[in-house]
Enzyme design. Structure first.
Site, PDB file in Angstrom:
ATOM      1  N   CYS A  66       0.831  -1.195   0.000  1.00 44.67           N
ATOM      2  CA  CYS A  66       0.000   0.000   0.000  1.00 44.67           C
ATOM      3  C   CYS A  66       0.867   1.246   0.000  1.00 44.67           C
ATOM      4  O   CYS A  66       2.040   1.204   0.331  1.00 44.67           O
ATOM      5  CB  CYS A  66      -0.891  -0.007   1.221  1.00 44.67           C
ATOM      6  SG  CYS A  66      -1.813  -1.539   1.409  1.00 44.67           S
ATOM      7  N   ARG A 124       2.525   1.459  -5.916  1.00 42.03           N
ATOM      8  CA  ARG A 124       2.684   0.572  -4.765  1.00 42.03           C
ATOM      9  C   ARG A 124       1.476  -0.341  -4.570  1.00 42.03           C
ATOM     10  O   ARG A 124       1.544  -1.300  -3.801  1.00 42.03           O
ATOM     11  CB  ARG A 124       2.898   1.384  -3.485  1.00 42.03           C
ATOM     12  CG  ARG A 124       4.094   2.321  -3.530  1.00 42.03           C
ATOM     13  CD  ARG A 124       4.172   3.135  -2.262  1.00 42.03           C
ATOM     14  NE  ARG A 124       4.396   2.274  -1.124  1.00 42.03           N
ATOM     15  CZ  ARG A 124       5.618   1.901  -0.721  1.00 42.03           C
ATOM     16  NH1 ARG A 124       6.672   2.329  -1.365  1.00 42.03           N
ATOM     17  NH2 ARG A 124       5.772   1.091   0.301  1.00 42.03           N
ATOM     18  N   TRP A 133      -2.942  -2.325  -1.736  1.00 44.12           N
ATOM     19  CA  TRP A 133      -2.613  -3.613  -2.352  1.00 44.12           C
ATOM     20  C   TRP A 133      -3.132  -4.641  -1.360  1.00 44.12           C
ATOM     21  O   TRP A 133      -2.610  -4.774  -0.259  1.00 44.12           O
ATOM     22  CB  TRP A 133      -1.102  -3.777  -2.536  1.00 44.12           C
ATOM     23  CG  TRP A 133      -0.745  -4.957  -3.365  1.00 44.12           C
ATOM     24  CD1 TRP A 133      -0.667  -5.018  -4.732  1.00 44.12           C
ATOM     25  CD2 TRP A 133      -0.418  -6.287  -2.897  1.00 44.12           C
ATOM     26  NE1 TRP A 133      -0.311  -6.295  -5.129  1.00 44.12           N
ATOM     27  CE2 TRP A 133      -0.165  -7.085  -4.049  1.00 44.12           C
ATOM     28  CE3 TRP A 133      -0.324  -6.868  -1.646  1.00 44.12           C
ATOM     29  CZ2 TRP A 133       0.182  -8.451  -3.943  1.00 44.12           C
ATOM     30  CZ3 TRP A 133       0.007  -8.221  -1.545  1.00 44.12           C
ATOM     31  CH2 TRP A 133       0.267  -8.990  -2.701  1.00 44.12           C
ATOM     32  N   ASN A 136      -0.135   0.586   6.029  1.00 43.98           N
ATOM     33  CA  ASN A 136       0.586  -0.239   5.053  1.00 43.98           C
ATOM     34  C   ASN A 136       1.343  -1.290   5.850  1.00 43.98           C
ATOM     35  O   ASN A 136       2.164  -0.947   6.711  1.00 43.98           O
ATOM     36  CB  ASN A 136       1.573   0.607   4.245  1.00 43.98           C
ATOM     37  CG  ASN A 136       2.496  -0.298   3.411  1.00 43.98           C
ATOM     38  OD1 ASN A 136       2.111  -1.386   3.020  1.00 43.98           O
ATOM     39  ND2 ASN A 136       3.722   0.161   3.203  1.00 43.98           N
ATOM     40  N   GLY A 137       1.053  -2.548   5.610  1.00 47.16           N
ATOM     41  CA  GLY A 137       1.730  -3.604   6.366  1.00 47.16           C
ATOM     42  C   GLY A 137       0.761  -4.722   6.696  1.00 47.16           C
ATOM     43  O   GLY A 137      -0.319  -4.820   6.101  1.00 47.16           O
ATOM     44  N   GLU A 172      15.014 -13.487 -16.483  1.00 43.41           N
ATOM     45  CA  GLU A 172      14.517 -12.105 -16.370  1.00 43.41           C
ATOM     46  C   GLU A 172      13.553 -11.776 -17.512  1.00 43.41           C
ATOM     47  O   GLU A 172      12.505 -11.166 -17.301  1.00 43.41           O
ATOM     48  CB  GLU A 172      15.697 -11.119 -16.348  1.00 43.41           C
ATOM     49  CG  GLU A 172      15.341  -9.647 -16.317  1.00 43.41           C
ATOM     50  CD  GLU A 172      14.448  -9.218 -15.159  1.00 43.41           C
ATOM     51  OE1 GLU A 172      13.888  -8.115 -15.241  1.00 43.41           O
ATOM     52  OE2 GLU A 172      14.255 -10.010 -14.213  1.00 43.41           O
ATOM     53  N   LYS A 207       9.665 -10.591 -17.078  1.00 47.05           N
ATOM     54  CA  LYS A 207       9.110  -9.355 -17.647  1.00 47.05           C
ATOM     55  C   LYS A 207       7.819  -9.652 -18.416  1.00 47.05           C
ATOM     56  O   LYS A 207       6.806  -8.977 -18.269  1.00 47.05           O
ATOM     57  CB  LYS A 207      10.127  -8.673 -18.583  1.00 47.05           C
ATOM     58  CG  LYS A 207      11.314  -8.052 -17.848  1.00 47.05           C
ATOM     59  CD  LYS A 207      11.008  -6.786 -17.105  1.00 47.05           C
ATOM     60  CE  LYS A 207      10.649  -6.967 -15.673  1.00 47.05           C
ATOM     61  NZ  LYS A 207      11.662  -7.256 -14.693  1.00 47.05           N
ATOM     62  N   GLU A 221       4.933 -10.665 -15.946  1.00 45.96           N
ATOM     63  CA  GLU A 221       4.348  -9.663 -15.051  1.00 45.96           C
ATOM     64  C   GLU A 221       3.596  -8.557 -15.767  1.00 45.96           C
ATOM     65  O   GLU A 221       2.685  -7.963 -15.190  1.00 45.96           O
ATOM     66  CB  GLU A 221       5.403  -9.092 -14.107  1.00 45.96           C
ATOM     67  CG  GLU A 221       6.589  -8.441 -14.665  1.00 45.96           C
ATOM     68  CD  GLU A 221       7.525  -7.946 -13.555  1.00 45.96           C
ATOM     69  OE1 GLU A 221       7.036  -7.549 -12.493  1.00 45.96           O
ATOM     70  OE2 GLU A 221       8.748  -7.985 -13.763  1.00 45.96           O
ATOM     71  N   HIS A 243      15.826 -32.109 -20.721  1.00 47.23           N
ATOM     72  CA  HIS A 243      15.431 -32.884 -19.537  1.00 47.23           C
ATOM     73  C   HIS A 243      13.964 -32.651 -19.171  1.00 47.23           C
ATOM     74  O   HIS A 243      13.555 -32.897 -18.035  1.00 47.23           O
ATOM     75  CB  HIS A 243      16.346 -32.519 -18.352  1.00 47.23           C
ATOM     76  CG  HIS A 243      17.795 -32.699 -18.700  1.00 47.23           C
ATOM     77  ND1 HIS A 243      18.406 -33.931 -18.767  1.00 47.23           N
ATOM     78  CD2 HIS A 243      18.728 -31.785 -19.053  1.00 47.23           C
ATOM     79  CE1 HIS A 243      19.669 -33.775 -19.120  1.00 47.23           C
ATOM     80  NE2 HIS A 243      19.892 -32.489 -19.301  1.00 47.23           N
ATOM     81  N   LYS A 290       5.058  -2.283  -6.678  1.00 41.92           N
ATOM     82  CA  LYS A 290       6.464  -2.001  -6.958  1.00 41.92           C
ATOM     83  C   LYS A 290       7.390  -2.501  -5.865  1.00 41.92           C
ATOM     84  O   LYS A 290       8.453  -3.052  -6.133  1.00 41.92           O
ATOM     85  CB  LYS A 290       6.660  -0.497  -7.159  1.00 41.92           C
ATOM     86  CG  LYS A 290       8.067  -0.081  -7.528  1.00 41.92           C
ATOM     87  CD  LYS A 290       8.465  -0.638  -8.883  1.00 41.92           C
ATOM     88  CE  LYS A 290       9.895  -0.399  -9.267  1.00 41.92           C
ATOM     89  NZ  LYS A 290      10.314  -1.136 -10.451  1.00 41.92           N
TER      90      LYS A 290
END
Ligand code: AGP
Length: 638
Positions: free
Chosen positions: A2, A27, A75, A101-102, A511, A515, A518, A534, A633
């Site tokens: 948040c 956020r 969030w 936030n938390g 990476e 990208k 997400e 494999h 973020k």
């Protein structure tokens, strides 16, 4: 996670709070809300599901007057994204309002106690429990708001950055933090508070970074018409405080007075704007030639063929005597850590372990006093990485952090480190921070290798000179943006992608896959190219696009064989190759060329086309590139 923002001063709070929420929206964007105390002393709360713009629409015809207020962009952790679970939350009497936030881990226990006391709950959130606890404490312990907040927080297990309004104290704003970030901005007879400095920079560059278990009280007497405030009858247990002298005071939750340290912000407003780009992500991809130049400024001296990293120079012995280097990080930062493993082992000959912070902190890891632990974090607030280094620190390891946000929690608890200086990264999908992390870690590996004599002077000089060329070489890769955008269109149908690479470019494959996942919501996996036989090779078909990172170095021939194995099964291949490549460009469906460079530096070039490919596929699919669904973020809760 948040984003929280607060204002108290002589200006109308609402427009400042809304602007602040827009700055913090990266956020979390599940819902948004604001609480204001108007001149009549009423405490009004307005909330809406979704983006801040929904809140603005909802509040457009409401009373948003008042010079004191708090606001929140969410969030969701506890309780689904909806208006009821949106913050701020009222207390039972609607006298108090809170944003948070938390995560309050013991909220269920506290809730049960309060329910026994007759308290009722409208939402599913842990946060509503906290405001009820504060009110309950105030009423039952007959203490003032600050003391009630302190006593309530003493009972809380978990992470928090909170702000509280009390309509009976219309001239007072109270905030506190533990684990989650909180910054206070000091203006001229006005104060701002926020999860990070982005909402504050346009008003003042004077800030205080609030430490764990600190409670901030900001009182601007005379702010409220009625002048009703609690100052007159301070709580019994209260030690006399100079509130009247200084509007802002900081104590711990155990009421120990603290002297705030005011810092100057290095941030500029223009860094927070899109600068003519359609998305922050594209702007940040194109900023990389400049951001890497900034990251290397004063560190890489090509003329003197030398790298000077102050964090290394000041702690040389810790690195030279390190028996082991443990790298801990999450997400994209973890991928940068993987690349660092290749470089440190190659140049410094020190064994490296790369850990997911969330697993590392709970795995009861063996950590010794002569271990060096490197934490990598763009935001510097990722809860798992913060906890991992606090654990390593307790066991006596030396903590070195690579971070992009000056003054963030992780650098503040580290013994030393290196800032990446790429400016604020607003796009949720990390791009410019990743390449700067790779440069910082490569510089560190070279410094250790040179000092230990585990690499030749020629190789060191060669790589230092090449580092100086990288920004221009990235510029050349960016020149293919249009071409990548064109063929990206042909892949929007795909449900799945496979990314392959070897050596230094295996983490780049990981990476690239991250990208795409997400921001375009297409499932993608990154694999060491040889691993394909494999198992994953079973997935190969015409429907499965395969991105292969195949620069002309190291195990190039082996990668070529891997591409032939895919083509033999009609897979569609997009290959990242070195300029002038003859072999792969004959068998791959699409190739993107990068200039030649040292093997250990190829990730700085090969990742750029993968950033652009993911970006363009997501744009064509109409995804919200800068604020992808379900993401935030910086992940400040576990
Ligand atoms: C990357 O694009 C994501 N935003 C995410 O994986 C991120 O890298 C991870 O959350 C770690 O964040 P940090 O670097 O701020 O610690």
């Amino acid at each position: 996670m948040c984003g929280i923002v607060g204002y108290i001063g002589k200006r109308k709070a609402y427009p400042i709070l809304i602007k602040g929420l827009h700055r913090l929206e990266y956020r979390g964007y599940d819902s948004a809300g604001v609480a204001l105390i108007n001149p009549a002393g009423q405490l009004n709360i307005y909330k809406a599901k979704g983006k801040v713009s929904e809140l603005e629409t909802y509040a457009a015809d409401k009373d948003t007057d008042g010079c004191i207020g708090i606001a929140h962009t969410r969030w969701a952790t506890h309780g689904e994204p909806n208006t009821v679970n949106a913050h701020p939350h009222y207390s039972e009497s609607e006298r108090l309002a809170i944003i948070h936030n938390g995560i309050i881990e013991n909220y269920a226990v506290l809730k049960a106690v309060l329910q026994k006391e007759g308290y009722t709950f409208k939402s599913d959130t842990d946060t509503e429990v906290l405001v009820q606890l504060i009110e309950y404490t105030q009423l039952n312990r007959h203490v003032n708001l600050k003391t009630a907040v302190q006593l309530a927080l003493q009972q809380v297990i978990g992470a928090y950055a909170i702000a509280v309004l009390d309509k009976d104290n219309p001239d007072t704003l109270i905030a506190a933090r533990k684990g989650s970030p909180l910054v206070v901005g000091i203006g001229d007879e006005e104060y701002f508070l926020a999860s990070d400095a982005t909402p504050i920079v346009e008003y003042t560059d004077k800030v205080i970074y609030i430490e764990d278990e600190e409670v901030v009280v900001i009182r601007i007497s005379g702010l409220a018409d009625e002048g009703i405030s609690e100052t007159a009858d301070e709580g019994i247990s209260e030690t006399p405080n100079p509130l009247n002298a200084n509007p802002l005071t900081i104590t711990t939750i155990n009421n120990v007075q603290k002297t705030p340290e005011i810092k100057r912000l290095e941030l500029s407003l223009s860094q927070l704007e899109k600068g003519g780009y359609p998305h922050f992500m594209l702007k940040e991809i194109f900023e990389q030639p400049r951001t890497l130049t900034d990251s290397m400024r004063g560190r890489v001296n090509v003329r003197q063929d030398n790298i000077a990293l102050s964090g290394f120079i000041d702690n040389k012995e810790r690195f030279l005597n390190a028996k082991r280097i443990i790298i801990t990080a999450c997400g994209t930062s973890w991928h940068a850590g993987l690349i660092a493993m290749y470089a440190i082992e190659e140049f410094a000959q020190i064994p490296v372990e790369v850990e997911y912070s969330s697993e590392f902190r709970y795995r009861k890891p063996v950590i010794n006093k002569d271990d060096v632990v490197i934490a990598i974090s763009q935001s510097g607030e990722t809860a798992d990485t913060l906890a991992a280094i606090q654990l390593a620190k307790e066991k006596g390891a030396f903590i070195f952090s690579i971070c992009n946000v000056v003054g963030a929690s992780i650098p503040r608890v580290s013994d030393s480190g290196c800032y990446t200086h790429v400016g604020p990264e607003i796009g949720v999908a990390s791009t410019k921070a990743f390449t700067a992390q790779v440069v910082a870690l490569t510089m560190l590996a070279l410094c250790i290798g040179k000092e230990k004599g585990t690499m030749s002077k020629e190789q060191y000089l060669c790589i230092v000179r090449e580092l100086g060329q990288i920004p221009d070489k990235i510029e050349r890769v960016l020149g293919q943006n249009k071409r990548i955008a064109d063929f990206a269109k042909t892949f929007t149908y795909a449900q799945n992608f496979i990314y392959l690479g070897r050596g230094y470019n295996f983490p780049v494959a990981m990476e690239g896959a991250l990208k795409l996942k997400e921001i375009s919501y297409i499932h993608a996996e990154g694999y060491p190219a040889a691993e394909m036989k494999h198992g994953p090779i079973a997935l190969i078909s015409q429907e499965m696009p395969v991105v292969v990172v195949a620069p002309h170095c190291g195990t190039y021939e082996k990668v070529v064989s891997n591409i032939q194995e895919i083509k033999a099964r009609k897979g569609r291949v997009i290959a990242v190759v070195t300029e002038g490549d003859q072999l792969v460009s004959r068998i791959a469906d699409y190739t993107i060329e990068i200039p030649a460079t040292e093997e250990c530096l190829t990730p700085l070039l090969t990742v750029i086309p993968l950033q652009l490919l993911a970006y363009h596929i997501a744009v064509v699919k109409g995804c919200d590139v800068d604020q992808p669904r379900n993401l935030a973020k910086s992940v400040t809760v576990e």
